[in-house]
Design an enzyme around this catalytic site. Structure first.
Site, PDB file in Angstrom:
ATOM      1  N   CYS A 100      -6.756 -28.271   5.825  1.00 55.12           N
ATOM      2  CA  CYS A 100      -5.510 -27.634   6.272  1.00 55.12           C
ATOM      3  C   CYS A 100      -4.806 -28.511   7.308  1.00 55.12           C
ATOM      4  O   CYS A 100      -5.405 -29.394   7.921  1.00 55.12           O
ATOM      5  CB  CYS A 100      -5.765 -26.229   6.801  1.00 55.12           C
ATOM      6  SG  CYS A 100      -6.197 -26.124   8.551  1.00 55.12           S
ATOM      7  N   ASP A 151       0.865  -1.186   0.000  1.00 58.04           N
ATOM      8  CA  ASP A 151       0.000   0.000   0.000  1.00 58.04           C
ATOM      9  C   ASP A 151       0.898   1.231   0.000  1.00 58.04           C
ATOM     10  O   ASP A 151       2.113   1.122   0.129  1.00 58.04           O
ATOM     11  CB  ASP A 151      -0.966  -0.022   1.190  1.00 58.04           C
ATOM     12  CG  ASP A 151      -0.245   0.152   2.519  1.00 58.04           C
ATOM     13  OD1 ASP A 151       0.999   0.209   2.540  1.00 58.04           O
ATOM     14  OD2 ASP A 151      -0.935   0.225   3.547  1.00 58.04           O
ATOM     15  N   GLY A 198     -10.978   3.727   0.538  1.00 58.12           N
ATOM     16  CA  GLY A 198     -11.851   4.544   1.377  1.00 58.12           C
ATOM     17  C   GLY A 198     -13.135   3.870   1.817  1.00 58.12           C
ATOM     18  O   GLY A 198     -14.076   4.543   2.238  1.00 58.12           O
ATOM     19  N   HIS A 226      -5.262 -21.901   9.979  1.00 53.29           N
ATOM     20  CA  HIS A 226      -6.593 -22.361   9.562  1.00 53.29           C
ATOM     21  C   HIS A 226      -7.405 -21.232   8.919  1.00 53.29           C
ATOM     22  O   HIS A 226      -8.015 -21.436   7.869  1.00 53.29           O
ATOM     23  CB  HIS A 226      -7.394 -22.958  10.723  1.00 53.29           C
ATOM     24  CG  HIS A 226      -8.834 -23.103  10.329  1.00 53.29           C
ATOM     25  ND1 HIS A 226      -9.285 -24.128   9.528  1.00 53.29           N
ATOM     26  CD2 HIS A 226      -9.901 -22.278  10.522  1.00 53.29           C
ATOM     27  CE1 HIS A 226     -10.569 -23.946   9.266  1.00 53.29           C
ATOM     28  NE2 HIS A 226     -10.969 -22.835   9.851  1.00 53.29           N
ATOM     29  N   ASP A 248      -2.761   8.259  -1.781  1.00 57.66           N
ATOM     30  CA  ASP A 248      -4.115   8.815  -1.797  1.00 57.66           C
ATOM     31  C   ASP A 248      -4.478   9.352  -0.427  1.00 57.66           C
ATOM     32  O   ASP A 248      -3.793   9.090   0.558  1.00 57.66           O
ATOM     33  CB  ASP A 248      -5.132   7.731  -2.193  1.00 57.66           C
ATOM     34  CG  ASP A 248      -5.153   6.573  -1.200  1.00 57.66           C
ATOM     35  OD1 ASP A 248      -4.087   6.262  -0.616  1.00 57.66           O
ATOM     36  OD2 ASP A 248      -6.228   5.978  -0.999  1.00 57.66           O
ATOM     37  N   CYS A 269      -6.539 -28.693  10.833  1.00 52.18           N
ATOM     38  CA  CYS A 269      -7.752 -29.514  10.943  1.00 52.18           C
ATOM     39  C   CYS A 269      -7.450 -30.994  10.740  1.00 52.18           C
ATOM     40  O   CYS A 269      -8.179 -31.858  11.228  1.00 52.18           O
ATOM     41  CB  CYS A 269      -8.797 -29.033   9.940  1.00 52.18           C
ATOM     42  SG  CYS A 269      -9.399 -27.383  10.335  1.00 52.18           S
ATOM     43  N   ASP A 314      -7.925  -7.665   0.073  1.00 55.83           N
ATOM     44  CA  ASP A 314      -7.042  -7.947   1.210  1.00 55.83           C
ATOM     45  C   ASP A 314      -7.789  -7.570   2.476  1.00 55.83           C
ATOM     46  O   ASP A 314      -8.657  -6.697   2.447  1.00 55.83           O
ATOM     47  CB  ASP A 314      -5.759  -7.114   1.130  1.00 55.83           C
ATOM     48  CG  ASP A 314      -6.006  -5.660   1.525  1.00 55.83           C
ATOM     49  OD1 ASP A 314      -6.525  -4.903   0.684  1.00 55.83           O
ATOM     50  OD2 ASP A 314      -5.724  -5.287   2.681  1.00 55.83           O
ATOM     51  N   CYS A 353     -12.321 -29.060   6.268  1.00 48.44           N
ATOM     52  CA  CYS A 353     -11.115 -28.296   5.915  1.00 48.44           C
ATOM     53  C   CYS A 353      -9.934 -29.245   5.793  1.00 48.44           C
ATOM     54  O   CYS A 353      -9.744 -30.130   6.625  1.00 48.44           O
ATOM     55  CB  CYS A 353     -10.831 -27.236   6.978  1.00 48.44           C
ATOM     56  SG  CYS A 353      -9.334 -26.277   6.656  1.00 48.44           S
TER      57      CYS A 353
HETATM   58 ZN   LIG Z   1      -8.467 -25.939   8.753  1.00 50.59          ZN
END
Ligand SMILES: [Zn+2]
Length: 435
Positions: free
Chosen positions: A370, A91, A280, A399, A145, A373, A330, A368
């Protein structure tokens, strides 16, 4: 230009695309984890790669104060400094300085502000913000900005929007004159320590939106390569676009006024940027108003350029905005919420600190994939949180990022099938998000 954006599939308003940057190919719409001080809090870079993060965000204000732009520049920019091979976006510092409230003073020249670290006085102008971002060396950088506060009256919104337009022109002028000073101008530099830059993001591997086709060569290359092999420069550089410079995006402001937003979009487009952000928003306004402004602003942005909605949002919002045609987003929410024990799952929110999970042997999210998990129980995660263990923050963040990145992958897949991805009713991600 130093990026190349192509749309793969478009339905009504949503679209999937491919954004080529000097350091990585990004499947859009994309969620970008926030790594404020060159660190996504609690998550090592190799884990981010495993999670499929294609691009991460750094905050110029924080990095300018510490460790300082010159230090990062000497290390080859953020990519070399933090050993991150994929894309980075910074940014401009405008929003961060805006957030300082009492510590800043705005003039036509720029913004004088005091450091939140030691109270020292500093000055950001469009030119110095570009200089800092060129030194940091992200693939995509943002025009300086002024973020209009909410609420603001009509006069204030107009003055702020016009200032942003003038600053956008100054940002572009400085950038065009100095973009060759980027620390990796001769091509992305390999870090001495990272052997796995050819690893394919899970999102790219699994997507059925076409991105995987382009990765097959790299995947084959990496398949026969020892894990500890030191990369060559050409391997480190792939996939990239041809011209190795940064890209500067413009930012549309205009407060909560649709007419001012239209004018801001037109003036920013007239200056000319390879991508456009909507700034903004998420500054305290009601969510319906955010959506209304996003929808109306999108009508005025070029369809063939990437469109980035800054600082948004909840899981439901990122899906909603991707369906409206936003390509990049983001937000600190998944990482910040994780550190507060608030976890997003396919079954809705889980506040892991609650005593009801103390004996719960099940995974955090049965749907999930991941590593958290797959391995740990809710009872263990609850215990770590209650014991204030650092590992609680690490696992929770992994996670939550996985949930966001997988959600975006599902959104891309749905768009590629001509469908609209929706969470199951009752997931209720938007309620009780005050941390
Ligand atoms: Zn997970």
């Amino acid at each position: 230009m130093a990026i190349d954006f192509s749309i793969r599939k478009a339905n009504s308003r949503a679209r999937t695309g491919r954004l080529l940057t000097p350091h990585a190919e990004i499947a859009t719409p994309v969620f970008m984890p926030v790594g404020t001080v060159a660190s996504v809090k609690g998550v090592p870079q190799d884990t981010l790669e495993e999670l499929g993060a294609q691009v991460i965000l750094g905050n110029t204000y924080h990095l300018y104060l510490r460790p300082g732009v010159e230090t990062v520049r000497r290390m080859g920019g953020l990519h070399g400094f933090m050993s991150w091979r994929r894309a980075i976006l910074t940014d401009s510092g405008g929003f961060q300085v805006f957030s300082l409230n009492e510590l800043r003073k705005v003039s036509e020249a720029g913004v004088t502000f005091r450091s939140h670290l030691d109270g020292s006085s500093h000055f950001f102008s469009p030119e110095s913000a570009m200089e800092a971002q060129i030194g940091l060396g992200a693939d995509i950088i943002m025009a300086f900005d002024e973020c209009t506060e909410y609420p603001a009256d009509q006069v204030r919104m107009r003055e702020s929007m016009e200032m942003t337009a003038r600053w956008a022109a100054r940002s572009k002028k400085y950038f065009e004159e100095h973009k060759q000073e980027v620390p990796w101008k001769n091509g992305p530099q390999p870090s001495a320590f990272s052997p796995q830059q050819n690893q394919i993001p899970r999102s790219a591997r699994n997507d059925n939106d076409g991105a995987s086709r382009d990765d097959s060569a790299a995947e084959l290359r990496s398949a026969g390569q020892p894990r500890a092999a030191v990369p060559t420069l050409s391997e480190a550089a792939a996939p990239t676009c041809s011209e190795q410079t940064q890209s500067l995006f413009g930012i549309v402001q205009g407060g909560m006024d649709r007419v001012l937003r239209k004018e801001s979009a037109e003036r920013t487009i007239e200056i000319g940027f390879p991508g456009y952000a909507i700034g903004g928003l998420s500054v305290g306004e009601p969510r319906e108003l955010t959506r209304e402004i996003v929808e109306s602003t999108l009508e005025h942005l070029p369809k063939d350029k990437p469109r980035y909605l800054m600082g948004v949002g909840t899981p439901e919002e990122i899906v909603e905005y991707a369906n409206l045609g936003i390509d990049m987003m983001d937000c600190v929410l998944p990482t910040r919420a994780a550190r507060h024990g608030l976890l997003f799952t396919s079954e809705g929110k889980v506040s892991i600190k609650q005593a009801r999970y103390a004996q719960d042997q099940g995974p955090l999210d049965p749907n999930c994939g991941c590593r958290v998990c797959q391995r740990y129980s809710r009872a263990y995660l609850r215990h770590l949180y209650a014991s204030n263990e650092v590992l609680a923050q690490v696992l929770n963040t992994i996670h939550n990022l996985s949930f966001y990145l997988d959600t975006m992958q599902r959104v891309r897949h749905s768009i590629s099938l001509g469908e609209e991805y929706r969470f199951l009713p009752g997931a209720g991600f938007d309620r009780d998000l005050e941390l």
